[in-house]
Motif scaffolding. Structure first.
Motif, short mmCIF file in Angstrom:
data_model
loop_
_atom_site.label_atom_id
_atom_site.label_comp_id
_atom_site.label_asym_id
_atom_site.label_seq_id
_atom_site.Cartn_x
_atom_site.Cartn_y
_atom_site.Cartn_z
N LEU A 171 1.95 -22.84 18.93
CA LEU A 171 2.56 -21.98 19.95
C LEU A 171 3.26 -22.84 21.00
N GLY A 172 4.55 -22.56 21.24
CA GLY A 172 5.35 -23.44 22.09
C GLY A 172 5.57 -24.76 21.38
N CYS A 173 6.01 -24.64 20.13
CA CYS A 173 6.05 -25.80 19.22
C CYS A 173 7.20 -26.75 19.48
N GLY A 174 8.21 -26.31 20.28
CA GLY A 174 9.42 -27.13 20.39
C GLY A 174 10.06 -27.25 19.02
N TRP A 175 10.38 -28.47 18.60
CA TRP A 175 10.95 -28.66 17.25
C TRP A 175 9.84 -28.92 16.22
N GLY A 176 8.59 -28.84 16.65
CA GLY A 176 7.46 -28.77 15.72
C GLY A 176 7.15 -30.03 14.95
N GLU A 177 7.47 -31.19 15.50
CA GLU A 177 7.25 -32.43 14.75
C GLU A 177 5.78 -32.61 14.34
N LEU A 178 4.86 -32.32 15.26
CA LEU A 178 3.45 -32.50 14.92
C LEU A 178 3.02 -31.50 13.85
N LEU A 179 3.51 -30.27 13.98
CA LEU A 179 3.20 -29.23 12.98
C LEU A 179 3.74 -29.65 11.60
N LEU A 180 4.97 -30.16 11.59
CA LEU A 180 5.57 -30.60 10.32
C LEU A 180 4.74 -31.71 9.68
N GLY A 201 13.82 -28.08 14.23
CA GLY A 201 12.61 -27.98 13.41
C GLY A 201 12.91 -27.48 12.01
N LYS A 202 13.77 -26.47 11.92
CA LYS A 202 14.11 -25.90 10.60
C LYS A 202 14.80 -26.94 9.72
N ARG A 203 15.71 -27.68 10.34
CA ARG A 203 16.42 -28.72 9.57
C ARG A 203 15.43 -29.78 9.06
N ALA A 204 14.50 -30.17 9.93
CA ALA A 204 13.51 -31.20 9.55
C ALA A 204 12.60 -30.67 8.44
N PHE A 223 9.67 -21.17 11.26
CA PHE A 223 9.92 -21.28 12.70
C PHE A 223 10.37 -19.91 13.20
N ILE A 224 9.68 -19.42 14.21
CA ILE A 224 9.94 -18.07 14.71
C ILE A 224 10.38 -18.14 16.17
N ARG A 225 11.50 -17.46 16.48
CA ARG A 225 11.93 -17.40 17.88
C ARG A 225 11.27 -16.21 18.54
N GLN A 226 10.29 -16.50 19.37
CA GLN A 226 9.52 -15.44 20.02
C GLN A 226 8.73 -16.06 21.17
N SER A 227 8.47 -15.23 22.18
CA SER A 227 7.59 -15.70 23.23
C SER A 227 6.19 -15.88 22.65
N ALA A 228 5.54 -16.98 22.99
CA ALA A 228 4.19 -17.24 22.45
C ALA A 228 3.25 -16.09 22.80
N ALA A 229 3.43 -15.51 23.97
CA ALA A 229 2.55 -14.43 24.41
C ALA A 229 2.70 -13.19 23.54
N ASP A 230 3.85 -13.04 22.89
CA ASP A 230 4.09 -11.85 22.06
C ASP A 230 3.71 -12.06 20.60
N TRP A 231 3.46 -13.31 20.23
CA TRP A 231 3.14 -13.57 18.82
C TRP A 231 1.76 -12.99 18.49
N GLN A 232 1.71 -12.23 17.40
CA GLN A 232 0.45 -11.61 16.99
C GLN A 232 0.03 -12.18 15.64
N GLY A 233 -1.23 -12.42 15.48
CA GLY A 233 -1.72 -12.89 14.18
C GLY A 233 -2.98 -13.70 14.36
N THR A 234 -3.63 -13.99 13.25
CA THR A 234 -4.77 -14.90 13.28
C THR A 234 -4.49 -16.03 12.30
N ARG A 235 -5.10 -17.17 12.55
CA ARG A 235 -4.91 -18.34 11.70
C ARG A 235 -6.22 -19.13 11.63
N ASP A 236 -6.27 -20.08 10.69
CA ASP A 236 -7.43 -20.97 10.59
C ASP A 236 -7.39 -22.05 11.66
#
Ligand SMILES: C[S@@+](CC[C@H](N)C(=O)[O-])C[C@H]1O[C@@H](n2cnc3c(N)ncnc32)[C@H](O)[C@@H]1O
Length: 224
Positions: free
Chosen positions: A30-39, A62-65, A75-88
């Protein structure tokens, strides 16, 4: 810039180890920027990643990488506060403001990860801040012990706590200015060069005089 937080690569590897990821793990940043750590998390494990941010330029990078590395990250363009879901697993580094501050972030992450681990990167004061430092960074930053207490109060076990060291901070701060410094070197005759230099010098002075060694950054791997 590799990522938008004071984090060296060996430190990032250790943090990802503590996240205990596998090919079946789902993970949101959440608030990943270009998501390098996530990638990197996804590339090393085959986990399924979701990155959420509001900055189109960062998301496009992030998408290009992700395409280049051939890894499975949405990669989703959305406010982190509005993102709904559960994850591990979840990551939220330098982005607690997107979920309402440190405590609100820890509470929200407990809903997103009912059972599993999260990696939170957040600022704290190393010592009582000066008025100037408060003015620059705001009133919401806790002392480290208060951040740790918030983790416990929101139901998290602290599995690993590390903080950015001075070299990580200096490198992070320098990286904000390095591109424009190089531009000045290459364009010394530009009428804009002096104005840009003064701006960069002022930012650099502020870091050195007002918050270097005072503003800390903690990386917490938390479990529930
Ligand atoms: C300090 S950066 C950290 C980025 C990334 N986590 C990292 O460590 O490189 C903060 C990020 O929060 C994002 N952001 C700001 N407001 C947001 C919001 N309401 N929802 C999601 N992301 C937001 C910014 O676009 C930026 O990428």
């Amino acid at each position: 810039m590799l990522w938008n937080s004071p984090l060296g690569e060996p430190h990032s590897d250790e943090l990802l180890e503590h996240m205990k990821l596998s090919v079946t793990t789902s993970i949101v940043d959440l608030g990943c920027g270009w998501g390098e750590l996530l990638l990197r998390a996804v590339a090393r494990t085959g986990a399924k990643g979701t990155g959420v941010d509001t900055d189109n330029l960062a998301l496009d990078r992030g998408k290009r990488a992700a395409q280049k590395k051939d890894v499975n990250v949405d990669f989703i363009r959305q406010s982190a506060a509005d993102w709904q879901g559960t994850r591990d697993r979840a990551i939220c580094i330098g982005s607690s403001h997107t979920l309402g501050g440190s405590r609100a972030t820890l509470q929200r992450l407990a809903e997103i990860v009912p059972k599993g681990r999260v990696l939170v990167g957040d600022t704290f004061w190393e010592q009582q801040p000066t008025d100037v430092a408060r003015e620059i960074h705001g009133d919401d930053i806790p002392m480290l012990i208060d951040l740790v207490t918030m983790c416990r109060e929101t139901g998290w076990e602290i599995l690993n706590l590390t903080t950015a060291d001075q070299r990580e901070w200096d490198s992070f701060e320098s990286s904000h200015r390095a591109g424009l410094r190089q531009w000045i070197i290459e364009n010394p005759e530009s009428p804009k060069a002096q104005e840009i230099r003064e701006h960069l010098d002022e930012r650099e002075r502020g870091y050195i005089m007002d918050y270097r060694g005072l503003l800390g950054f903690a990386y917490l791997v938390l479990g529930r």
